[in-house]
Design a protein around this motif. Structure first.
Motif, PDB file in Angstrom:
ATOM      1  N   THR A  51      -7.106   1.417  10.199  1.00  0.00           N
ATOM      2  CA  THR A  51      -6.244   2.583  10.449  1.00  0.00           C
ATOM      3  C   THR A  51      -4.813   2.289  10.037  1.00  0.00           C
ATOM      4  O   THR A  51      -4.131   3.133   9.419  1.00  0.00           O
ATOM      5  CB  THR A  51      -6.297   2.940  11.941  1.00  0.00           C
ATOM      6  N   GLU A  52      -4.362   1.080  10.340  1.00  0.00           N
ATOM      7  CA  GLU A  52      -3.004   0.702   9.919  1.00  0.00           C
ATOM      8  C   GLU A  52      -2.858   0.690   8.397  1.00  0.00           C
ATOM      9  O   GLU A  52      -1.862   1.185   7.832  1.00  0.00           O
ATOM     10  CB  GLU A  52      -2.671  -0.685  10.516  1.00  0.00           C
ATOM     11  N   ARG A  70      -4.726   2.378   6.343  1.00  0.00           N
ATOM     12  CA  ARG A  70      -4.790   3.767   5.883  1.00  0.00           C
ATOM     13  C   ARG A  70      -3.447   4.458   6.073  1.00  0.00           C
ATOM     14  O   ARG A  70      -2.968   5.218   5.195  1.00  0.00           O
ATOM     15  CB  ARG A  70      -5.901   4.500   6.625  1.00  0.00           C
ATOM     16  N   ASN A  71      -2.797   4.202   7.191  1.00  0.00           N
ATOM     17  CA  ASN A  71      -1.480   4.791   7.421  1.00  0.00           C
ATOM     18  C   ASN A  71      -0.461   4.292   6.380  1.00  0.00           C
ATOM     19  O   ASN A  71       0.405   5.057   5.897  1.00  0.00           O
ATOM     20  CB  ASN A  71      -0.991   4.450   8.828  1.00  0.00           C
ATOM     21  N   ARG A  72      -0.586   3.010   6.088  1.00  0.00           N
ATOM     22  CA  ARG A  72       0.331   2.457   5.077  1.00  0.00           C
ATOM     23  C   ARG A  72       0.101   3.095   3.717  1.00  0.00           C
ATOM     24  O   ARG A  72       1.043   3.457   2.988  1.00  0.00           O
ATOM     25  CB  ARG A  72       0.157   0.931   5.006  1.00  0.00           C
ATOM     26  N   ALA A 115      -1.205   6.043   3.294  1.00  0.00           N
ATOM     27  CA  ALA A 115      -0.722   7.432   3.380  1.00  0.00           C
ATOM     28  C   ALA A 115       0.798   7.478   3.208  1.00  0.00           C
ATOM     29  O   ALA A 115       1.337   8.400   2.572  1.00  0.00           O
ATOM     30  CB  ALA A 115      -1.140   8.024   4.735  1.00  0.00           C
ATOM     31  N   GLN A 116       1.480   6.461   3.791  1.00  0.00           N
ATOM     32  CA  GLN A 116       2.936   6.385   3.611  1.00  0.00           C
ATOM     33  C   GLN A 116       3.303   6.175   2.153  1.00  0.00           C
ATOM     34  O   GLN A 116       4.247   6.787   1.629  1.00  0.00           O
ATOM     35  CB  GLN A 116       3.491   5.238   4.488  1.00  0.00           C
TER      36      GLN A 116
END
Length: 812
Positions: free
Chosen positions: A311-312, A314-316, A318-319
């Motif tokens: 998830t981290e 993926r968030n990165r 996405a960022q």
């Protein structure tokens, strides 16, 4: 009329038909005590009309019927028959023509009593009338029982009158006269009341008619009531029977349910024991499942960390995408600006051609270095992720091992707690009280031995008790027989003494004797002793002189000239000298030889009064010898007949002194006999007291032994219960101790397994922690390398972007 036979059947002890023949004038019935001698006399009284049960030694009239014994069953009737010989025809009335008369009485157990004369049913009064005036009857004097003479002697004049009238034959006419007078009186009363009765009957007839109707109605209602009552009883009986059946079924059902519940209880106890075993197994399985749960939790934690990492990342990304889109927007804005400046820059394009070429060359160079940096950064990041996953996996393994170790420690604590409880229970188990058990067993054996000894002694005493009781009964019977004989002797003696004392029954003469102080003077018969058989001869010769009074001096009678005795009175005094003896013819026996006295004065008087009186054996001999008699001489027979030279005087017992000498001799014999019987009775009572004391001692010992036996039985029972309790407690303690030891062994085995698992887990945890620490170091290094590569990548990108910007600027 003479009694010839007595027939008995079912009367008291005569259960079988018995016939007692009376062949002569004097018949005796002998036998041991209790053989039925008195029952014969009771039978005579009973058949002659006795209606009092007490006179027959019973409580009710049915007691005369044989009531059964251990070997014979009871009978339903009793009968007694007396057969009289009437060949002389002395019985008057309608039975005079019969040569033999049978008097019979039959009593049924239901109380029905019937009388028969020559098998013809008659009334009790008919039998009583036959024997009126004969002295024979239910309460007449002919049947003399024990104590009757005393009652006659002590009876009042009115009571004696009954016996005298019966003996004189007057009672028959007195009873008939009384019966006739009663009938006449009843007839007079009835005649005087006939009119009243008729009038009363007329009045009562109306009331009786009404009462008859009422009674008829009452009988109908009573019949209906009885019918209804019986129906009600029948219904109640049926309902009660139904209830009984229902209750029996309910009881059987309850019994079955109880048995089923008991079986269920046993099954539940079995299931409980199985469930307890299953509980232990399931506890072990639960511990294993908890270990698996802890492992699953560790796996879940690992997956959650992995999911967080993804998830981290993926968030990165996405960022980064947002940054890229923002850059695209900026670039589009710049593109618009560039289109504006395109014209400006086209003018400078040519100027920047050279610079573009240079910038392109630089940009190409930087573009060539950028993929290599990105690949190195990616590889470093993947290596960091792999190392981090391995580190997370190791941490999860360590955590799982810690969880397993905690679970095992918890199990160990539970096992230790259970072991402590078991050891506490084992320590608190009641110890086997073997000394008390052995003591109780010894006491029980001693009590059993003592009980057997007492039972043996009890058997011996029970064997001796009937013998002692038999000896006591024999002694009592002997004492009672001696008492009875003594009572009979004393009664006879008392009766004879009273008869002797009644010689002076003239009240005037008694008063005269009292007035002259002669009431205590000695009588001739008191000191006169006569040979047996010659009493009548002496009484016939002496007559009233037998009752003569002894005086000190015969001249004392001179004082009585003016007041002579009011009745015949003979006195004597031996104050004169002895006279010359009268010569006795050869072969003749003076009557004086058959009489003597211890008193010499009386002997002198007898010699004077019996002078020339000779004894002969019979009247025939006297008549043969009367020719030889001297003047004034007499011959006397044993019957008292006097024969003189020219006359014969026949003796008859008409004097009040008749039998006085025989009675006196009998009185003396009875006195000696009474004294002997008293001595024998005293000895018998001593024997009886000894027998009674022996019997009481045996009985007391038996009672004491029985009480001791009961106490010993109770004590044995208590000791048996104590032994049983101690044995059961010992068995329960031993069984529970074995169970606890078995469980402790199982716990020790499980402790060993848990310690082994703890050691293995501890070793695994140490190894995992070492590997995790090494992996952590490696992870840190890889992360530094990844950070360095990431920084290098950013530098390269920045240079590439700078080169692109320069290129773009150059191109612009």
């Amino acid at each position: 009329m003479r009694l010839s036979q007595i027939k008995l059947a079912g009367f008291k002890s005569f259960v079988d038909p018995s016939v007692i023949s009376l062949p002569g004038q004097l018949v005796g019935i002998v036998g041991p005590n209790g053989c039925g001698k008195s029952n014969v006399i009771d039978a005579l009284r009973w058949v002659l009309g006795e209606s009092r049960a007490s006179a027959l030694r019973g409580e009710s009239m049915q007691d005369v019927i044989f009531n059964g014994s251990g070997n014979r069953k009871a009978v339903s009737r009793a009968s007694v028959e007396l057969v009289f010989d009437n060949s002389l025809g002395k019985v008057g009335g309608q039975w005079a023509s019969y040569a033999e008369i049978s008097i019979k009485r039959v009593l049924q157990r239901d109380g029905d009593s019937n009388y028969y004369i020559n098998n013809q049913a008659v009334r009790r009064k008919d039998i009583t009338d036959i024997f009126l005036g004969t002295g024979v009857g239910a309460r007449a004097y002919a049947i003399i029982e024990q104590g009757m003479i005393s009652r006659i002697i002590e009876a009042k004049p009115e009571e004696l009158r009954v016996f005298l009238e019966e003996a004189a034959g007057v009672s028959k006419y007195r009873d008939r006269r009384r019966e006739t007078e009663l009938r006449l009186a009843d007839t007079r009363v009835n005649l005087s009341r006939v009119a009243d009765i008729l009038h009363e009957l007329d009045q009562q007839l109306v009331h009786l008619t009404e009462q008859a109707e009422v009674a008829k109605t009452y009988r109908e209602l009573e019949t209906r009531r009885e019918t209804t009552q019986r129906l009600l009883w029948l219904v109640n009986k049926q309902e009660a029977e139904a209830r009984r059946v229902r209750f029996a079924q309910q009881l059987e059902k309850n019994r079955n349910e109880l048995e089923a519940e008991i079986a269920k209880l046993r099954e539940t106890e079995s299931h409980l024991e199985s469930a307890r075993s299953e509980h232990f197994a399931l506890s072990d399985a639960l511990h294993a499942k908890q270990g698996e749960l802890y492992a699953s939790n560790a796996e879940v934690a690992r997956l959650e960390q992995q999911i967080a990492f993804v998830t981290e990342q993926r968030n990165r990304l996405a960022q980064q995408i947002q940054n890229g889109e923002r850059q695209i927007a900026q670039q589009q804005t710049q593109l618009k600006g560039l289109h504006t400046l395109q014209t400006h820059w086209q003018g400078q394009q040519q100027d920047a051609g050279t610079r573009v070429a240079v910038c392109e060359q630089r940009a190409n160079t930087e573009a060539q270095d950028l993929p290599q940096a990105e690949e190195a950064a990616r590889l470093a990041q993947e290596k960091h992720n792999a190392v981090q996953r391995e580190l997370l996996l190791m941490q999860q393994q360590v955590q799982l091992a810690e969880t397993q170790r905690g679970h095992i420690q918890s199990n160990v604590q539970q096992l230790d707690s259970r072991r402590s409880r078991l050891m506490l229970e084992r320590d608190n188990l009641p110890p086997a009280d073997m000394p008390a058990l052995e003591l109780a067993q010894q006491q029980h054996a001693a009590a059993q031995l003592e009980y057997e000894q007492q039972q043996q002694l009890l058997g011996e005493l029970q064997t001796q008790l009937p013998l002692a009781d038999s000896a006591r009964r024999d002694a009592r019977n002997a004492a009672q027989e001696l008492e009875r004989q003594l009572a009979q002797t004393e009664a006879r003696l008392h009766a004879l003494q009273q008869l002797q004392a009644q010689l002076d029954n003239d009240q005037d003469l008694k008063a005269w004797l009292v007035a002259h102080d002669l009431e205590g003077a000695a009588r001739l018969w008191q000191s006169l002793r006569t040979e047996a058989g010659w009493e009548d001869a002496l009484e016939a010769v002496l007559r009233e002189r037998v009752n003569a009074l002894a005086l000190p001096q015969l001249e004392q009678a001179q004082a009585w000239r003016d007041a002579p005795p009011p009745a015949k009175l003979a006195v004597y005094a031996a104050d004169g000298g002895q006279r010359a003896a009268v010569p006795v013819p050869n072969g003749w026996v003076p009557l004086l030889n058959h009489a003597h006295s211890q008193d010499a004065r009386v002997q002198l008087v007898l010699a004077d009064w019996l002078a020339q009186v000779y004894a002969v054996p019979d009247l025939e001999a006297a008549l043969r010898q009367r020719g030889e008699l001297a003047a004034g001489a007499w011959l006397v027979t044993p019957q008292g007949h006097l024969v003189g030279a020219h006359s014969v005087l026949f003796h008859a017992p008409d004097s009040q002194v008749h039998g006085i000498l025989a009675r006196q001799r009998e009185i003396e014999a009875l006195q000696q006999e009474a004294e002997q019987r008293r001595n024998a009775l005293s000895q018998g009572k001593t024997v009886l007291e000894q027998a009674e004391a022996g019997y009481r001692d045996l009985d007391a010992r038996l009672i004491a032994l029985r009480n001791n036996g009961t106490d010993l039985q109770q004590r044995q029972h208590q000791l048996q219960l104590q032994i049983l309790k101690l044995t059961q407690a010992h068995e329960r303690s031993r069984e529970r101790g074995a169970q606890i030891q078995q469980e402790l062994d199982e716990l020790a085995q499980r402790f060993a397994e848990a310690e082994k698992q703890q050691d293995e887990i501890a070793a695994g945890i140490g190894e995992a922690r070492s590997r995790a620490a090494a992996q952590q170091v490696e992870c840190d290094q890889v992360r530094l390398q990844a950070n360095a590569q990431e920084a290098a990548l950013r530098t390269v990108r920045e240079r590439a972007q700078h080169a692109q910007r320069e290129l773009q600027e150059a191109r612009f």
